[in-house]
Design a protein around this motif. Sequence first.
Motif, PDB file in Angstrom:
ATOM      1  N   GLN A 140      -0.300  -1.730 -24.983  1.00 47.96           N
ATOM      2  CA  GLN A 140      -1.235  -1.385 -26.049  1.00 47.96           C
ATOM      3  C   GLN A 140      -0.620  -1.442 -27.447  1.00 47.96           C
ATOM      4  O   GLN A 140      -1.114  -2.148 -28.321  1.00 47.96           O
ATOM      5  N   LYS A 156       0.500  -4.998 -28.481  1.00 47.16           N
ATOM      6  CA  LYS A 156      -0.504  -5.988 -28.893  1.00 47.16           C
ATOM      7  C   LYS A 156      -1.052  -5.652 -30.265  1.00 47.16           C
ATOM      8  O   LYS A 156      -1.403  -6.537 -31.040  1.00 47.16           O
ATOM      9  N   ARG A 174       1.404   2.247 -13.524  1.00 50.42           N
ATOM     10  CA  ARG A 174       0.975   3.630 -13.745  1.00 50.42           C
ATOM     11  C   ARG A 174       1.315   4.463 -12.519  1.00 50.42           C
ATOM     12  O   ARG A 174       0.915   4.126 -11.403  1.00 50.42           O
ATOM     13  N   HIS A 182      -7.818   6.009 -25.423  1.00 45.44           N
ATOM     14  CA  HIS A 182      -6.436   6.235 -25.844  1.00 45.44           C
ATOM     15  C   HIS A 182      -6.472   6.586 -27.323  1.00 45.44           C
ATOM     16  O   HIS A 182      -7.502   6.414 -27.970  1.00 45.44           O
ATOM     17  N   ARG A 236      -9.706  -0.691 -33.014  1.00 44.33           N
ATOM     18  CA  ARG A 236      -8.611   0.265 -33.218  1.00 44.33           C
ATOM     19  C   ARG A 236      -8.640   0.831 -34.629  1.00 44.33           C
ATOM     20  O   ARG A 236      -9.126   0.189 -35.562  1.00 44.33           O
TER      21      ARG A 236
HETATM   22  N1  ASP Z   1      -4.809  -0.892 -23.139  1.00 43.63           N
HETATM   23  C1  ASP Z   1      -6.107  -0.447 -22.745  1.00 43.63           C
HETATM   24  C2  ASP Z   1      -6.089  -0.050 -21.271  1.00 43.63           C
HETATM   25  O1  ASP Z   1      -5.224  -0.474 -20.540  1.00 43.63           O
HETATM   26  C3  ASP Z   1      -7.163  -1.449 -22.926  1.00 43.63           C
HETATM   27  C4  ASP Z   1      -7.469  -1.711 -24.347  1.00 43.63           C
HETATM   28  O2  ASP Z   1      -7.842  -0.778 -25.068  1.00 43.63           O
HETATM   29  O3  ASP Z   1      -7.405  -2.891 -24.742  1.00 43.63           O
HETATM   30  O4  ASP Z   1      -6.964   0.654 -20.821  1.00 43.63           O
END
Ligand code: ASP
Length: 578
Positions: free
Chosen positions: A193, A196, A215, A436, A476
């Motif tokens: 996350q 990127k 995870r 998140h 974001r």
């Molecule tokens: N990284 C996030 C997830 O794995 C996905 C995202 O928000 O692009 O859930």
Amino acid sequence: MSGYTAPHCGSLRASDDGREVELYGWVARRRDHGGVTFIDLRDRWGAVQVVLRHADAQLRLEYVVRVRGKVSLRPKGSENPKIATGQVEVVAEELEVISESEPPPFPIEDAEEADEKTRLEYRYLDLRRPRMTRMLQLRNRVNRVIRDYMEEREFIEVETPILTRSSPSGARDFLVPSRLHPGEFYALPQAPQMLKQLLMVSGIQRYYQIARCFRDENLRADRQPEFTQLDLEMSFCDEEDVFALVEGLFARLWKETIGVDIAVPFPRLDIKESFLRYGTDKPDLRYALEIADLGEALGDTRAVIFRSVLDGGGVVRGLAVPGGRDMSRRELDELVTLAKGAGGQGLAWVPGGTLDKHLAADEVAAIKRLTGAGEADLVLIAADRRRKAETVMGLVRQEIARRRKLIREGEWRFLWINPTYLFEEDDQGHLTYAHHPFTRPFAEDMPFVEERPYDVRAHAYDIVCNGYELGGGSLRIYDPAMQERVFQLLGMPLDLIRERFGTLLTAFTYGVPPHGGIAPGIDRIVMMLGGTDNIRDVIAFPKTQSMADLMLGAPSEVDQSQLDELQVKVVARKKPDS
Ligand code: ASP
């Protein structure tokens, strides 16, 4: 040996009649018939019948052989229309055993249901089964379609590290001790996350990666500790851009793997609406059953069970079961057990239940109107705290659809859950992030974030199909002050924020484009396309439910010398219950 260029066993057809061929493969079946032996010779492309006039008595199943011979049409009446090579057979002139095989621990055939533990121990043999080989091919095809599609849109694949630093995605990290930095650990990525997002600061603008994520979650039937996502991120985009990109991708995937046209654009559903009408944030729309809120019908009710729940701030929800008045007491009791198993109080129903004598006639009429119940229908009712009532009704809805065969098989009902909310309550009743902490809130909702945090909407979305979540993402936050604010609302002390997210916050001070993305799960997509509900079917070398690799025996103890080098001390050895 020219097996690489030789024709494949599985690709011979009637048009090959008369052709001299050399074939390489595994003996899949053997039948002896009055001095003549028939074998099915299998390779990755399929199996073909081979006729042996001088059979080798030692020839056994799963031996690897080379056959030289001539393709000929099978005698009239002995064709097998069920297999692609069923019009032909190969009359062998020469047969060479290249390697022998022990009797396999289970038959290498689709029809045989072997015990999964044995299959996983001998996964290399399990993958030799045609069905499993097809799953791997399907997965390969999915990855290829994804790469073609993304490249056509000028996304570039960037590999991000596996040895990295923790970035929160709602699970525990797998940690890797560092030999050169004793006492310090890398984390395996739960998702790339932050990286990127940093690539967007780098000006990459369109990034994707077929990314492995790790995870360390508690044991659950359909989870794997490592899984694969199509991770993507784009700059200067809004939700519409992400939706259009992903809808186009899914349409292409479904078309190019199983030949199905799916309708785009996908409908969108507000997450609250989804919980209300379907009792879940991943509704299966292949059946119509809809849950209704009955609060309005029961505002003045004297039925105590409803009165007390409503007065306590809870809700009453109902669902009409089509033709449900024929349900037996036993069936209803089973549904009550299901509701209680989900932590609910149980279920009530009208007509025919104890409620009949407590509800006024106009209340019953209103319940029927709100749930759309007809004469033959039964209304099932849950009264509880909102979240509980929704969970219960969601499960009941699913169960009714299953039992009464209301699911329209063969349909693909995609939808977006959007918008969603920024925060949710964790198990301890504390505020936490719903997706998140990088998710962008609706700017217009921020003024009331202190008073009503749970009402702040987020530019976040989940893609759902037939009751499964296929991926989630969001636009974001790109304003460092806003990002810091959200961290603080989440109760993170400033020094922790600096330590864990300092890089991102600093990067955002050097010219950050607005950006957003999503990460559809590839394992789940392949499962749906492959028509299986077992995630282990679509991963070449999966782990069991207790996170073990039965074939290689991982995880395993390691030499003391390795531990010493890492300066790691093991304090307890206790296995999880499998
Ligand atoms: N990284 C996030 C997830 O794995 C996905 C995202 O928000 O692009 O859930």
